[in-house]
Design an enzyme around this catalytic site. Structure first.
Site, short mmCIF file in Angstrom:
data_model
loop_
_atom_site.label_atom_id
_atom_site.label_comp_id
_atom_site.label_asym_id
_atom_site.label_seq_id
_atom_site.Cartn_x
_atom_site.Cartn_y
_atom_site.Cartn_z
CG ASP A 69 -0.37 0.03 2.54
OD1 ASP A 69 0.84 -0.23 2.66
OD2 ASP A 69 -1.09 0.31 3.51
CE1 TYR A 71 7.79 3.66 0.72
CE2 TYR A 71 7.39 4.90 -1.29
CZ TYR A 71 8.09 3.93 -0.61
OH TYR A 71 9.10 3.24 -1.23
CG PHE A 82 8.67 -0.72 -4.04
CD1 PHE A 82 9.03 -1.13 -2.77
CD2 PHE A 82 7.91 -1.59 -4.81
CE1 PHE A 82 8.66 -2.37 -2.28
CE2 PHE A 82 7.54 -2.85 -4.34
CZ PHE A 82 7.92 -3.24 -3.06
CG HIS A 191 8.31 -6.42 1.40
ND1 HIS A 191 8.90 -5.24 1.83
CD2 HIS A 191 7.21 -6.03 0.69
CE1 HIS A 191 8.20 -4.22 1.42
NE2 HIS A 191 7.16 -4.67 0.72
#
Length: 230
Positions: A69, A71, A82, A191
């Site tokens: 989701d 930031y 990202f 991750h």
């Protein structure tokens, strides 16, 4: 007149995902998202919710990098997984992505955390959930965004051209069953979050993506300005 979130998605994507979404779920999500923006601070800006779709047309998308989701801090989220806008400090997860790029390709990463240049080469930077309440990770998880983003994966799975699906972390890996056509390639790893100590660093995703694209007869992605041009 009630807001219906799919109405704001670019037409090519809207047509492709509509067969796979549940209208009741999307309607409930639409009401929830409107209420959230009206009652508090939500990221990204409304006009950036579908940035990943606007910058990555369906016809040209050949790589999907799936995040979780947006930031949660001011100025960071701009609708791409990202990525952060120019001038914003590179977040910890992206720092690990950049470290892996250097180790994998032997090149310096981009000078900023803005990954828009990747989208111009057919890389879609999609989060599974497209909005978040400021300061509260996963606050919009389970409200219906997953119905739309799962449909997005299904639409990419329908493409006759190869798509490389990059699934980092357990939540992303759980989407693998939607990818059923064997001409696509699925790359799984841990991750890149610093909280995850294993499974990402050393996974060499960038060279593996480019190898999969080359095997399908398409150009590699220029991940960093330090890489030679095609």
């Amino acid at each position: 007149m009630p807001v219906y979130l799919l109405d704001f998605m670019p037409e090519d994507w809207r047509e492709a995902v509509t067969p796979y979404v549940d209208p009741t779920t999307v309607a409930a999500l639409s009401s929830f998202v409107v209420e959230q923006y009206n009652s508090g601070v939500v990221y990204p800006r409304k006009q950036d919710i579908y940035a990943a779709y606007k910058l990555s047309p369906l016809a040209s998308t050949r790589v999907l990098i799936l995040g979780q989701d947006p930031y949660i801090k001011p100025g960071q989220a701009h609708g791409l997984s990202f990525s952060v806008p120019p001038g914003v400090a590179v977040p910890p997860s992206l720092r690990n992505v950049y470290q892996e790029m250097r180790d994998d390709l032997g090149v310096d990463p981009p000078p900023s955390g803005d990954l828009t240049a990747w989208t111009r080469q057919g890389v879609m930077l999609l989060n599974a959930v497209l909005t978040v309440r400021a300061g509260t990770p996963n606050s919009h998880k389970g409200q219906g965004w997953e119905n739309i983003t799962d449909a997005t994966i299904r639409a990419l799975n329908d493409k006759p051209e190869r798509v490389v699906f990059v699934l980092w972390g357990a939540a992303a890996k759980a989407k693998a069953p939607f990818i059923t056509n064997n001409h696509h390639v699925v790359l799984r790893a841990g991750h890149p979050s610093p909280m995850n100590q294993t499974g990402f660093l050393g996974s060499r995703p960038f060279s593996r993506i480019n190898a999969a694209l080359a095997a399908a007869g398409t150009l590699p992605v220029r991940w960093s300005p330090a890489m030679p041009r095609h």
